[in-house]
Design a protein around this motif. Structure first.
Motif, PDB file in Angstrom:
ATOM      1  N   TYR A  94     128.958  83.042   4.719  1.00  0.00           N
ATOM      2  CA  TYR A  94     129.010  83.983   5.832  1.00  0.00           C
ATOM      3  C   TYR A  94     130.343  83.934   6.565  1.00  0.00           C
ATOM      4  O   TYR A  94     130.805  84.943   7.091  1.00  0.00           O
ATOM      5  N   GLU A  95     130.978  82.784   6.571  1.00  0.00           N
ATOM      6  CA  GLU A  95     132.320  82.679   7.153  1.00  0.00           C
ATOM      7  C   GLU A  95     133.286  83.562   6.366  1.00  0.00           C
ATOM      8  O   GLU A  95     134.097  84.290   6.946  1.00  0.00           O
ATOM      9  N   ARG A  96     133.191  83.521   5.044  1.00  0.00           N
ATOM     10  CA  ARG A  96     134.039  84.373   4.204  1.00  0.00           C
ATOM     11  C   ARG A  96     133.693  85.849   4.413  1.00  0.00           C
ATOM     12  O   ARG A  96     134.582  86.696   4.432  1.00  0.00           O
ATOM     13  N   HIS A  98     132.539  87.270   7.174  1.00  0.00           N
ATOM     14  CA  HIS A  98     133.135  87.680   8.447  1.00  0.00           C
ATOM     15  C   HIS A  98     134.650  87.860   8.318  1.00  0.00           C
ATOM     16  O   HIS A  98     135.216  88.803   8.886  1.00  0.00           O
ATOM     17  N   LYS A  99     135.293  86.973   7.588  1.00  0.00           N
ATOM     18  CA  LYS A  99     136.742  87.054   7.415  1.00  0.00           C
ATOM     19  C   LYS A  99     137.129  88.359   6.717  1.00  0.00           C
ATOM     20  O   LYS A  99     138.070  89.031   7.125  1.00  0.00           O
ATOM     21  N   ILE A 100     136.386  88.736   5.676  1.00  0.00           N
ATOM     22  CA  ILE A 100     136.664  89.985   4.967  1.00  0.00           C
ATOM     23  C   ILE A 100     136.404  91.180   5.879  1.00  0.00           C
ATOM     24  O   ILE A 100     137.172  92.139   5.905  1.00  0.00           O
ATOM     25  N   MET A 101     135.316  91.133   6.657  1.00  0.00           N
ATOM     26  CA  MET A 101     135.001  92.232   7.573  1.00  0.00           C
ATOM     27  C   MET A 101     136.091  92.373   8.639  1.00  0.00           C
ATOM     28  O   MET A 101     136.478  93.483   8.987  1.00  0.00           O
ATOM     29  N   ASP A 102     136.577  91.253   9.155  1.00  0.00           N
ATOM     30  CA  ASP A 102     137.573  91.282  10.232  1.00  0.00           C
ATOM     31  C   ASP A 102     138.990  91.564   9.736  1.00  0.00           C
ATOM     32  O   ASP A 102     139.823  92.066  10.487  1.00  0.00           O
ATOM     33  N   HIS A 103     139.276  91.213   8.476  1.00  0.00           N
ATOM     34  CA  HIS A 103     140.629  91.373   7.924  1.00  0.00           C
ATOM     35  C   HIS A 103     140.552  91.964   6.516  1.00  0.00           C
ATOM     36  O   HIS A 103     140.818  91.267   5.534  1.00  0.00           O
ATOM     37  N   PRO A 104     140.181  93.243   6.407  1.00  0.00           N
ATOM     38  CA  PRO A 104     140.078  93.852   5.070  1.00  0.00           C
ATOM     39  C   PRO A 104     141.429  93.864   4.352  1.00  0.00           C
ATOM     40  O   PRO A 104     142.478  93.943   4.985  1.00  0.00           O
ATOM     41  N   GLN A 105     141.369  93.747   3.053  1.00  0.00           N
ATOM     42  CA  GLN A 105     142.562  93.783   2.212  1.00  0.00           C
ATOM     43  C   GLN A 105     142.340  94.797   1.110  1.00  0.00           C
ATOM     44  O   GLN A 105     141.197  95.118   0.784  1.00  0.00           O
ATOM     45  N   SER A 106     143.395  95.244   0.515  1.00  0.00           N
ATOM     46  CA  SER A 106     143.285  96.193  -0.585  1.00  0.00           C
ATOM     47  C   SER A 106     142.440  95.593  -1.709  1.00  0.00           C
ATOM     48  O   SER A 106     142.694  94.478  -2.151  1.00  0.00           O
ATOM     49  N   GLY A 107     141.405  96.298  -2.119  1.00  0.00           N
ATOM     50  CA  GLY A 107     140.544  95.845  -3.208  1.00  0.00           C
ATOM     51  C   GLY A 107     139.489  94.840  -2.802  1.00  0.00           C
ATOM     52  O   GLY A 107     138.649  94.466  -3.608  1.00  0.00           O
ATOM     53  N   TRP A 122     113.813  91.919  13.569  1.00  0.00           N
ATOM     54  CA  TRP A 122     113.637  90.732  14.398  1.00  0.00           C
ATOM     55  C   TRP A 122     112.280  90.101  14.152  1.00  0.00           C
ATOM     56  O   TRP A 122     112.142  88.893  14.144  1.00  0.00           O
ATOM     57  N   GLN A 123     111.267  90.919  13.916  1.00  0.00           N
ATOM     58  CA  GLN A 123     109.916  90.404  13.670  1.00  0.00           C
ATOM     59  C   GLN A 123     109.837  89.621  12.365  1.00  0.00           C
ATOM     60  O   GLN A 123     108.977  88.754  12.228  1.00  0.00           O
ATOM     61  N   ILE A 124     110.710  89.928  11.409  1.00  0.00           N
ATOM     62  CA  ILE A 124     110.645  89.219  10.122  1.00  0.00           C
ATOM     63  C   ILE A 124     111.718  88.137  10.008  1.00  0.00           C
ATOM     64  O   ILE A 124     112.031  87.689   8.907  1.00  0.00           O
ATOM     65  N   GLY A 125     112.277  87.729  11.152  1.00  0.00           N
ATOM     66  CA  GLY A 125     113.141  86.564  11.156  1.00  0.00           C
ATOM     67  C   GLY A 125     114.625  86.813  11.343  1.00  0.00           C
ATOM     68  O   GLY A 125     115.400  85.862  11.392  1.00  0.00           O
ATOM     69  N   TYR A 126     115.058  88.054  11.431  1.00  0.00           N
ATOM     70  CA  TYR A 126     116.484  88.319  11.517  1.00  0.00           C
ATOM     71  C   TYR A 126     117.097  87.919  12.850  1.00  0.00           C
ATOM     72  O   TYR A 126     118.296  87.696  12.928  1.00  0.00           O
ATOM     73  N   LYS A 127     116.310  87.801  13.911  1.00  0.00           N
ATOM     74  CA  LYS A 127     116.881  87.401  15.200  1.00  0.00           C
ATOM     75  C   LYS A 127     117.458  85.985  15.102  1.00  0.00           C
ATOM     76  O   LYS A 127     118.594  85.741  15.497  1.00  0.00           O
ATOM     77  N   GLN A 128     116.690  85.052  14.551  1.00  0.00           N
ATOM     78  CA  GLN A 128     117.187  83.687  14.373  1.00  0.00           C
ATOM     79  C   GLN A 128     118.304  83.639  13.334  1.00  0.00           C
ATOM     80  O   GLN A 128     119.280  82.923  13.485  1.00  0.00           O
ATOM     81  N   TRP A 129     118.165  84.425  12.277  1.00  0.00           N
ATOM     82  CA  TRP A 129     119.190  84.526  11.233  1.00  0.00           C
ATOM     83  C   TRP A 129     120.507  84.989  11.852  1.00  0.00           C
ATOM     84  O   TRP A 129     121.564  84.440  11.562  1.00  0.00           O
ATOM     85  N   GLN A 130     120.441  86.007  12.743  1.00  0.00           N
ATOM     86  CA  GLN A 130     121.646  86.520  13.414  1.00  0.00           C
ATOM     87  C   GLN A 130     122.303  85.425  14.257  1.00  0.00           C
ATOM     88  O   GLN A 130     123.518  85.304  14.278  1.00  0.00           O
ATOM     89  N   LYS A 131     121.503  84.649  14.953  1.00  0.00           N
ATOM     90  CA  LYS A 131     122.042  83.561  15.791  1.00  0.00           C
ATOM     91  C   LYS A 131     122.739  82.515  14.922  1.00  0.00           C
ATOM     92  O   LYS A 131     123.822  82.048  15.246  1.00  0.00           O
ATOM     93  N   ASP A 132     122.106  82.158  13.819  1.00  0.00           N
ATOM     94  CA  ASP A 132     122.680  81.135  12.933  1.00  0.00           C
ATOM     95  C   ASP A 132     124.015  81.568  12.332  1.00  0.00           C
ATOM     96  O   ASP A 132     124.931  80.772  12.193  1.00  0.00           O
ATOM     97  N   PHE A 133     124.082  82.846  11.919  1.00  0.00           N
ATOM     98  CA  PHE A 133     125.239  83.302  11.150  1.00  0.00           C
ATOM     99  C   PHE A 133     126.146  84.271  11.901  1.00  0.00           C
ATOM    100  O   PHE A 133     127.007  84.909  11.309  1.00  0.00           O
ATOM    101  N   ASN A 134     125.947  84.399  13.228  1.00  0.00           N
ATOM    102  CA  ASN A 134     126.830  85.192  14.099  1.00  0.00           C
ATOM    103  C   ASN A 134     126.917  86.671  13.726  1.00  0.00           C
ATOM    104  O   ASN A 134     128.007  87.239  13.703  1.00  0.00           O
ATOM    105  N   PHE A 135     125.777  87.272  13.439  1.00  0.00           N
ATOM    106  CA  PHE A 135     125.763  88.716  13.172  1.00  0.00           C
ATOM    107  C   PHE A 135     125.245  89.460  14.373  1.00  0.00           C
ATOM    108  O   PHE A 135     124.496  88.987  15.148  1.00  0.00           O
TER     109      PHE A 135
END
Length: 135
Positions: A94-96, A98-107, A122-135
């Motif tokens: 997920y760190e990678r 985020h890096k690609i999302m924040d700094h896109p490169q050709s290809g 959120w009901q199926i667990g994405y709220k905690q998932w978002q907290k863990d992985f900063n989405f």
């Protein structure tokens, strides 16, 4: 890379990464669309699904499951290969991402869309998932 070779390489990675879907309920499902050069390409090189079959098993398939995907993820082939190369944990993956999302490169492009209302996610667990992985 040939489509089948790419699929085999990805299948060797994704089902083994249980932490990618930690906190998510069984049947959480992601659809991946892989293109050659740009996420804007109309021609999809590879389309596959990753879903949480049970707490100890992620399954990857080319066949559309009866489960509606929660997220649809778009990657260029180069981006998906760069992301999985040498990854040892979900945090690193997920760190990678985020890096690609924040700094896109050709290809090397990534895009996504939510395929269900946020409250349902959120009901199926994405709220905690978002907290863990900063989405």
């Amino acid at each position: 890379m040939e489509t089948e070779e790419l699929y085999i390489k990805l299948k060797g990675f994704f089902p083994k990464q249980l932490d990618l879907m930690r906190h998510l309920h069984i049947n959480a499902c992601w659809e991946y669309s892989i293109t050659e050069h740009s996420t804007e390409d109309a021609n999809i090189k590879l389309n596959f699904y990753l879903f949480k079959k049970d707490e100890n098993l992620l399954e990857m398939t080319k066949s559309k499951p009866e489960i509606k995907p929660d997220l649809i993820l778009y990657f260029t082939e180069k981006a998906i290969l760069n992301m999985i190369e040498g990854v040892s944990s979900a945090e690193e993956y997920y760190e990678r991402y985020h890096k690609i999302m924040d700094h896109p490169q050709s290809g090397i492009e990534v895009d996504s869309k939510i395929n269900k209302p946020r409250l349902k996610l959120w009901q199926i667990g994405y709220k905690q998932w978002q907290k863990d992985f900063n989405f």
